[in-house]
Design a protein around this motif. Structure first.
Motif, PDB file in Angstrom:
ATOM      1  N   MET A 154       0.811  -1.204   0.000  1.00  0.00           N
ATOM      2  CA  MET A 154       0.000   0.000   0.000  1.00  0.00           C
ATOM      3  C   MET A 154       0.856   1.272   0.000  1.00  0.00           C
ATOM      4  SD  MET A 154      -2.988  -1.177  -0.242  1.00  0.00           S
ATOM      5  CE  MET A 154      -4.203   0.003   0.173  1.00  0.00           C
ATOM      6  N   ASN A 155       2.177   1.112  -0.092  1.00  0.00           N
ATOM      7  CA  ASN A 155       3.041   2.284  -0.108  1.00  0.00           C
ATOM      8  C   ASN A 155       2.876   3.102  -1.381  1.00  0.00           C
ATOM      9  OD1 ASN A 155       4.135   1.870   2.389  1.00  0.00           O
ATOM     10  ND2 ASN A 155       5.871   0.666   1.642  1.00  0.00           N
ATOM     11  N   PHE A 156       2.431   2.466  -2.487  1.00  0.00           N
ATOM     12  CA  PHE A 156       2.274   3.208  -3.726  1.00  0.00           C
ATOM     13  C   PHE A 156       1.151   4.239  -3.645  1.00  0.00           C
ATOM     14  CE2 PHE A 156      -0.606  -0.336  -4.171  1.00  0.00           C
ATOM     15  CZ  PHE A 156      -1.712   0.207  -4.813  1.00  0.00           C
ATOM     16  N   LEU A 157       0.236   4.082  -2.737  1.00  0.00           N
ATOM     17  CA  LEU A 157      -0.834   5.064  -2.559  1.00  0.00           C
ATOM     18  C   LEU A 157      -0.316   6.342  -1.906  1.00  0.00           C
ATOM     19  CD1 LEU A 157      -3.773   2.794  -1.360  1.00  0.00           C
ATOM     20  CD2 LEU A 157      -3.438   3.799  -3.625  1.00  0.00           C
ATOM     21  N   LYS A 158       0.753   6.243  -1.134  1.00  0.00           N
ATOM     22  CA  LYS A 158       1.314   7.398  -0.449  1.00  0.00           C
ATOM     23  C   LYS A 158       2.435   8.063  -1.236  1.00  0.00           C
ATOM     24  CE  LYS A 158       0.202   5.556   4.075  1.00  0.00           C
ATOM     25  NZ  LYS A 158       0.694   5.107   5.369  1.00  0.00           N
ATOM     26  N   ASP A 159       2.878   7.426  -2.329  1.00  0.00           N
ATOM     27  CA  ASP A 159       3.985   7.952  -3.125  1.00  0.00           C
ATOM     28  C   ASP A 159       3.482   9.112  -3.985  1.00  0.00           C
ATOM     29  OD1 ASP A 159       6.405   8.303  -4.327  1.00  0.00           O
ATOM     30  OD2 ASP A 159       6.160   6.631  -5.731  1.00  0.00           O
ATOM     31  N   GLU A 160       4.046  10.286  -3.779  1.00  0.00           N
ATOM     32  CA  GLU A 160       3.646  11.478  -4.525  1.00  0.00           C
ATOM     33  C   GLU A 160       4.817  12.052  -5.311  1.00  0.00           C
ATOM     34  OE1 GLU A 160       1.928  14.246  -1.847  1.00  0.00           O
ATOM     35  OE2 GLU A 160       0.337  12.911  -1.204  1.00  0.00           O
ATOM     36  N   ALA A 161       5.756  11.231  -5.716  1.00  0.00           N
ATOM     37  CA  ALA A 161       6.974  11.708  -6.367  1.00  0.00           C
ATOM     38  C   ALA A 161       6.698  12.375  -7.707  1.00  0.00           C
ATOM     39  CB  ALA A 161       7.944  10.540  -6.554  1.00  0.00           C
ATOM     40  N   GLY A 162       5.803  11.843  -8.506  1.00  0.00           N
ATOM     41  CA  GLY A 162       5.547  12.400  -9.832  1.00  0.00           C
ATOM     42  C   GLY A 162       4.368  13.349  -9.895  1.00  0.00           C
ATOM     43  N   GLN A 163       3.789  13.660  -8.776  1.00  0.00           N
ATOM     44  CA  GLN A 163       2.577  14.480  -8.763  1.00  0.00           C
ATOM     45  C   GLN A 163       2.845  15.891  -9.252  1.00  0.00           C
ATOM     46  OE1 GLN A 163       0.664  14.653  -4.974  1.00  0.00           O
ATOM     47  NE2 GLN A 163      -1.006  15.927  -5.685  1.00  0.00           N
ATOM     48  N   GLY A 164       3.942  16.512  -8.862  1.00  0.00           N
ATOM     49  CA  GLY A 164       4.235  17.885  -9.268  1.00  0.00           C
ATOM     50  C   GLY A 164       4.417  18.012 -10.768  1.00  0.00           C
ATOM     51  N   ALA A 165       5.142  17.078 -11.371  1.00  0.00           N
ATOM     52  CA  ALA A 165       5.371  17.113 -12.811  1.00  0.00           C
ATOM     53  C   ALA A 165       4.061  16.933 -13.569  1.00  0.00           C
ATOM     54  CB  ALA A 165       6.366  16.031 -13.208  1.00  0.00           C
ATOM     55  N   ALA A 166       3.220  16.036 -13.103  1.00  0.00           N
ATOM     56  CA  ALA A 166       1.940  15.801 -13.767  1.00  0.00           C
ATOM     57  C   ALA A 166       1.057  17.053 -13.702  1.00  0.00           C
ATOM     58  CB  ALA A 166       1.225  14.614 -13.132  1.00  0.00           C
ATOM     59  N   GLU A 167       1.095  17.746 -12.590  1.00  0.00           N
ATOM     60  CA  GLU A 167       0.292  18.964 -12.467  1.00  0.00           C
ATOM     61  C   GLU A 167       0.787  20.053 -13.405  1.00  0.00           C
ATOM     62  OE1 GLU A 167       0.512  19.827  -8.338  1.00  0.00           O
ATOM     63  OE2 GLU A 167      -1.021  18.352  -7.795  1.00  0.00           O
ATOM     64  N   TYR A 168       2.116  20.164 -13.558  1.00  0.00           N
ATOM     65  CA  TYR A 168       2.659  21.146 -14.499  1.00  0.00           C
ATOM     66  C   TYR A 168       2.280  20.800 -15.938  1.00  0.00           C
ATOM     67  CZ  TYR A 168       5.396  23.579 -10.981  1.00  0.00           C
ATOM     68  OH  TYR A 168       5.769  24.331  -9.893  1.00  0.00           O
ATOM     69  N   ILE A 169       2.294  19.528 -16.271  1.00  0.00           N
ATOM     70  CA  ILE A 169       1.912  19.105 -17.623  1.00  0.00           C
ATOM     71  C   ILE A 169       0.447  19.438 -17.885  1.00  0.00           C
ATOM     72  CG2 ILE A 169       1.547  17.073 -19.077  1.00  0.00           C
ATOM     73  CD1 ILE A 169       4.104  15.915 -17.793  1.00  0.00           C
ATOM     74  N   LEU A 170      -0.410  19.177 -16.929  1.00  0.00           N
ATOM     75  CA  LEU A 170      -1.833  19.502 -17.089  1.00  0.00           C
ATOM     76  C   LEU A 170      -2.047  21.009 -17.208  1.00  0.00           C
ATOM     77  CD1 LEU A 170      -3.451  17.006 -14.574  1.00  0.00           C
ATOM     78  CD2 LEU A 170      -3.623  16.957 -17.069  1.00  0.00           C
ATOM     79  N   LEU A 171      -1.337  21.785 -16.419  1.00  0.00           N
ATOM     80  CA  LEU A 171      -1.456  23.237 -16.477  1.00  0.00           C
ATOM     81  C   LEU A 171      -0.997  23.761 -17.829  1.00  0.00           C
ATOM     82  CD1 LEU A 171      -2.072  25.876 -14.926  1.00  0.00           C
ATOM     83  CD2 LEU A 171       0.318  25.868 -14.214  1.00  0.00           C
TER      84      LEU A 171
END
Length: 57
Positions: free
Chosen positions: A1-18
């Motif tokens: 269940m550690n993959f649910l807490k992993d937020e390593a790529g979240q910032g890059a994905a948000e920049y791509i969406l923006l």
């Protein structure tokens, strides 16, 4: 269940969406104003001369 807490790529994905959203808005604006830009009689040389004449006196 550690993959649910992993937020390593979240910032890059948000920049791509923006960035993608900005591109979509820019393309939509170009399509909306395409007729105004194509049908206008813009002549920068005449406009610059008119400004010089009006400012000069």
């Amino acid at each position: 269940m550690n993959f649910l807490k992993d937020e390593a790529g979240q910032g890059a994905a948000e920049y791509i969406l923006l960035f993608g959203g900005v591109i979509v808005i820019a393309i939509a604006a170009l399509l909306i104003y395409k007729n105004y830009i194509q049908n206008s009689n813009l002549n920068s040389a005449d406009d610059a001369q008119t400004v010089r004449t009006n400012v000069g006196g």
